[in-house]
Write an enzyme that holds these catalytic residues in place. Structure first.
Site, short mmCIF file in Angstrom:
data_model
loop_
_atom_site.label_atom_id
_atom_site.label_comp_id
_atom_site.label_asym_id
_atom_site.label_seq_id
_atom_site.Cartn_x
_atom_site.Cartn_y
_atom_site.Cartn_z
N GLY A 12 0.82 -1.21 0.00
CA GLY A 12 0.00 0.00 0.00
C GLY A 12 0.86 1.26 0.00
N ASP A 13 0.21 2.40 -0.12
CA ASP A 13 0.87 3.71 -0.09
C ASP A 13 1.84 3.89 -1.26
OD1 ASP A 13 -0.31 4.29 2.52
OD2 ASP A 13 1.17 2.90 3.32
N LYS A 16 -1.23 5.25 -5.58
CA LYS A 16 -2.36 4.88 -6.45
C LYS A 16 -3.22 6.07 -6.79
CE LYS A 16 -3.62 1.76 -3.47
NZ LYS A 16 -2.41 1.71 -2.62
N GLY A 40 -5.87 5.62 2.34
CA GLY A 40 -5.79 7.03 1.98
C GLY A 40 -5.04 7.25 0.68
N HIS A 41 -5.55 8.17 -0.13
CA HIS A 41 -4.87 8.57 -1.36
C HIS A 41 -4.59 10.07 -1.28
CE1 HIS A 41 -5.69 4.71 -2.94
NE2 HIS A 41 -6.94 4.93 -3.33
N GLN A 223 -5.14 -0.06 -0.24
CA GLN A 223 -4.04 -0.84 0.34
C GLN A 223 -3.14 -1.42 -0.76
OE1 GLN A 223 -7.37 -1.81 1.63
NE2 GLN A 223 -7.19 -0.24 3.17
N ARG A 302 0.48 7.89 10.69
CA ARG A 302 1.63 7.17 11.23
C ARG A 302 2.81 7.22 10.27
NH1 ARG A 302 -0.94 1.35 12.65
NH2 ARG A 302 -1.90 1.70 10.62
#
Length: 427
Positions: A12-13, A16, A40-41, A223, A302
């Protein structure tokens, strides 16, 4: 190519949101097919930065219809807050469609998520505490609340009563928490009905009709592949299927209608939360990647764990998703390193392993085997073509492509919408 899937090929991250937004002007529908507001995007348009948690990135593309599919779990309070925030910034959100079969995250899901994670102590999974896991658990246990239930008070009350019968026992007797009142939950959920009613539709019918008519539909995963509940680093995973198969079950569009599967790869590797991470850097290089790359969770806030590129998990993502293309992001973050290590295989119990081990135990004990590639110092954020990149940056991209098993068709050289090198067209 009327139907494309775009998903994360790591943990993820990967960026996208940028990739989806780049394609948004060329597609008719952008569809979230799984996850909730734990994904989150960040999308940068001009000098404006947008943080999207539940809404598809296509919400920012005029002329594109954003869709929340049946595989998503929806926190109505979060959704309405996100819609309101975009409207205040002048974004038109009126075209959004929400599947009536999508499941709702209720207040008791959030409560259970938080208390159960605290109860696990050192064995905690690292969830976001937003109720996603408990909502999916209720869906599988057939005691979930769906969006369509908001419009039938009798059914809604019956379902909430059935769910709280057992959950209040758990809250009171296991976690020493106060029981949750049925009336309180029903009243809160009914309060969202009028605000959401205009968005709810039979999205499966809408999307299949659109594809049959030759319109372009982009399915957007949250994700990443290694967080898939079936194919990820279980149990340190999300509660849904971000892999390509999830696009079918999460929308009701069959696999024969999907023509292209794009994996988003960061030029290095990050992950949030607990779990194995062979190339993690706990030194100055890791901190440098985190600082330059702005590696802080869009939804969680985070700090992300950072490490070098891992070709083993890239090959795995190619295989389990049937990837046709890669979109490589954040290449610019690596500018300034004299030498850049890349993980090409693992050492496990003294043996070289080039594919992701199926055993959780083996993966926990995997030590990366690195090849080191020459770095570059030139600024690449203004590069418009592959040939504009420094020779060593070109060699780095070519090496990653060869190791990962699918062509790299686009490269992100900066956070902006226009800071992308397009090598091959996805459309």
């Amino acid at each position: 190519m009327p139907a494309l899937v775009l998903l994360g090929a790591q943990w993820g991250d990967e960026g996208k949101g940028k990739a989806t937004d780049l394609l948004g002007g060329s597609v008719d529908y952008v569809v979230r097919y799984q996850g909730g507001n734990n994904a989150g995007h960040t999308v940068v348009v001009g000098d404006q930065k947008y943080a999207l948690h539940l809404l598809p990135s296509g919400i920012l593309s005029p002329g594109c219809t954003p869709v929340i599919g049946n595989g998503v779990v929806v926190d109505p309070a979060v959704l309405l807050s996100e819609l309101s925030g975009l409207a205040e910034r002048g974004v038109d959100t009126s075209k959004l469609l929400i599947s009536g079969n999508a499941h709702l995250i209720t207040p008791y899901h959030t409560t259970l998520d938080k208390v159960s994670e605290r109860f696990l102590g050192k064995r905690k999974i690292g969830t976001t505490g937003r109720g996603i896991g408990p909502a999916y658990a209720d869906k599988i246990n057939r005691v979930g609340i769906r969006v369509q239930d908001l419009f039938d008070e009798s059914i809604l009350r019956q379902k909430v009563e059935a769910a709280l019968d057992s959950k209040n026992q758990v809250l009171a007797k296991l976690y020493n928490r106060r029981a949750i009142a049925v009336d309180q939950v029903v009243e809160e959920l009914l309060g969202y009905a009028d605000q959401l009613s205009g968005y709810v539709a039979d999205t499966t019918l809408v999307l299949n009709n659109a594809i049959d008519q030759g319109q372009v539909v982009l399915f957007e995963g949250g994700q990443g592949t290694l967080l898939d509940v079936d194919h990820g680093t279980y149990p340190f995973v999300t509660s849904s299927n971000p892999t390509a198969g999830g696009a079918c079950t999460g929308t009701g569009v069959g696999p024969t209608k999907i023509s292209c599967v794009i994996g988003i790869l960061k030029a290095y590797t990050t992950r949030v939360g607990a779990g194995p991470f062979p190339t993690e850097l706990l030194d100055e290089d890791g901190e440098k990647l985190r600082t330059i790359g702005g590696e802080r969770g869009v939804t969680t806030g985070r700090d992300r764990r950072c490490g070098w590129f891992d070709a083993v998990i890239a090959r795995y993502a190619t295989r389990v998703n049937g990837l046709t293309d890669f979109f490589l992001t954040k290449l610019d973050v690596l500018t300034g390193w004299e030498r850049i290590p890349v993980c090409v295989a693992y050492e496990i119990d003294g043996k070289r392993v080039e594919e992701l081990p199926y055993s959780q135990t083996d993966f926990h004990h995997a030590t990366p085997i690195y090849e080191t590639l020459p770095g570059w110092s030139e600024d690449i954020t203004q590069a418009k073509t592959f040939d504009d990149l420094p020779k060593n940056a070109q060699k780095y991209v070519q090496a990653l492509e060869e190791m990962s098993g699918a062509p790299i068709s686009a490269i992100g050289v900066g956070p902006g919408r226009d800071e992308t090198i397009q090598i091959n067209s996805f459309l």
